[in-house]
Motif scaffolding. Structure first.
Motif, PDB file in Angstrom:
ATOM      1  N   PHE A  70      -6.376  67.586   8.850  1.00 19.31           N
ATOM      2  CA  PHE A  70      -7.011  67.715  10.279  1.00 19.31           C
ATOM      3  C   PHE A  70      -7.800  68.952   9.867  1.00 19.31           C
ATOM      4  N   GLY A  71      -6.590  70.707   9.775  1.00 16.02           N
ATOM      5  CA  GLY A  71      -6.812  71.262   9.818  1.00 16.02           C
ATOM      6  C   GLY A  71      -7.544  71.983  10.958  1.00 16.02           C
ATOM      7  N   GLY A  72      -7.683  73.163  11.393  1.00 23.87           N
ATOM      8  CA  GLY A  72      -8.010  74.211  12.398  1.00 23.87           C
ATOM      9  C   GLY A  72      -6.570  74.334  13.163  1.00 23.87           C
ATOM     10  N   TYR A  73      -7.088  75.076  14.006  1.00 30.48           N
ATOM     11  CA  TYR A  73      -5.664  76.001  15.406  1.00 30.48           C
ATOM     12  C   TYR A  73      -4.965  75.184  16.150  1.00 30.48           C
ATOM     13  N   TYR A  74      -3.423  75.015  16.324  1.00 31.20           N
ATOM     14  CA  TYR A  74      -2.821  74.770  17.367  1.00 31.20           C
ATOM     15  C   TYR A  74      -2.400  75.460  18.152  1.00 31.20           C
ATOM     16  N   ARG A 113      -5.600  75.457   7.274  1.00 29.20           N
ATOM     17  CA  ARG A 113      -6.740  73.847   6.096  1.00 29.20           C
ATOM     18  C   ARG A 113      -6.216  72.854   6.313  1.00 29.20           C
ATOM     19  N   PRO A 114      -7.033  71.707   6.288  1.00 31.12           N
ATOM     20  CA  PRO A 114      -6.347  70.518   5.686  1.00 31.12           C
ATOM     21  C   PRO A 114      -5.467  70.455   4.280  1.00 31.12           C
ATOM     22  N   GLY A 115      -4.177  70.385   4.714  1.00 31.43           N
ATOM     23  CA  GLY A 115      -3.582  69.903   3.413  1.00 31.43           C
ATOM     24  C   GLY A 115      -2.746  70.891   3.168  1.00 31.43           C
ATOM     25  N   ASP A 116      -2.699  72.182   3.902  1.00 31.03           N
ATOM     26  CA  ASP A 116      -1.725  73.611   4.064  1.00 31.03           C
ATOM     27  C   ASP A 116      -1.039  72.969   3.319  1.00 31.03           C
ATOM     28  N   PRO A 117      -0.286  73.440   1.455  1.00 27.51           N
ATOM     29  CA  PRO A 117       0.924  73.292   1.506  1.00 27.51           C
ATOM     30  C   PRO A 117       2.132  73.985   2.130  1.00 27.51           C
TER      31      PRO A 117
END
Length: 186
Positions: A70-74, A113-117
């Motif tokens: 989803f992307g974002g902050y954790y 970001r979503p899908g970050d490698p």
């Protein structure tokens, strides 16, 4: 991540403080069932995820899955801001993380970001490491969780990441955020 959607008193205090300090963000708590559903989305992970002997290991994986998809902050529930995110996190950065101590990168706060490698690399290393955890005596090897799903595997997996840790120990623990490690007391 939390066992259920109902937060205890201490967790609720941190949650409310976060909502007060970052009103532009919509925080989400993922419960155990939602974490298991996310594990189904990552190839070959779900049966290994289900076989893990400790809930903390599943929580470690869930945080990566959530931001990967989803992307974002954790942030852990027991993390408080010292400064607003807008003052120290650049949204144009591909992935944001820092040092927890002299040896490990921090996994109790990160953003991507979503899908970050780089996150995909963490997930792949964890998936490989948890292929057979039945041979590990977690009572005798207290570092195993750190090495298999925690900051140890993060540190190893992020070595190949083009984005290096942006924040040192002092910035992570004293200037930008405060990690109370309260969950150990809940």
């Amino acid at each position: 991540t939390w066992k259920t959607k109902t937060l205890g008193t201490n967790a609720r205090r941190f949650w409310d403080n976060f909502r007060y300090r970052e009103p532009q963000l919509e925080p989400v708590v993922l419960d155990d069932l939602e974490c298991a559903e996310l594990a189904e989305l990552y190839p070959t992970l779900k049966p290994r995820y289900d076989a893990l002997p400790l809930n903390v290991m599943r929580a470690d994986i869930c945080r990566v899955l959530a931001v990967y998809f989803f992307g974002g902050y954790y942030k852990d529930l027991d993390v408080d801001w010292r400064r607003p995110l807008v003052e120290w996190v650049d949204p144009s950065d591909g992935i944001v993380y820092g040092w927890e101590d002299d040896e490990h990168v921090c996994q109790w706060f990160f953003a991507a970001r979503p899908g970050d490698p780089c996150l995909r690399n963490i997930l792949q290393q964890i998936t490989n490491l948890i292929a057979n955890t039945s041979a590990i005596d977690f009572n005798k090897n207290v570092e195993a969780v750190i090495d298999i799903t925690g900051p140890g595997v993060w540190t190893d997996a992020l070595q190949g990441c083009p984005f290096k840790p942006k924040y040192n120990f002092t910035q992570m623990r004293l200037l930008n955020v405060h990690h109370a490690y309260a969950s150990a007391q809940w």
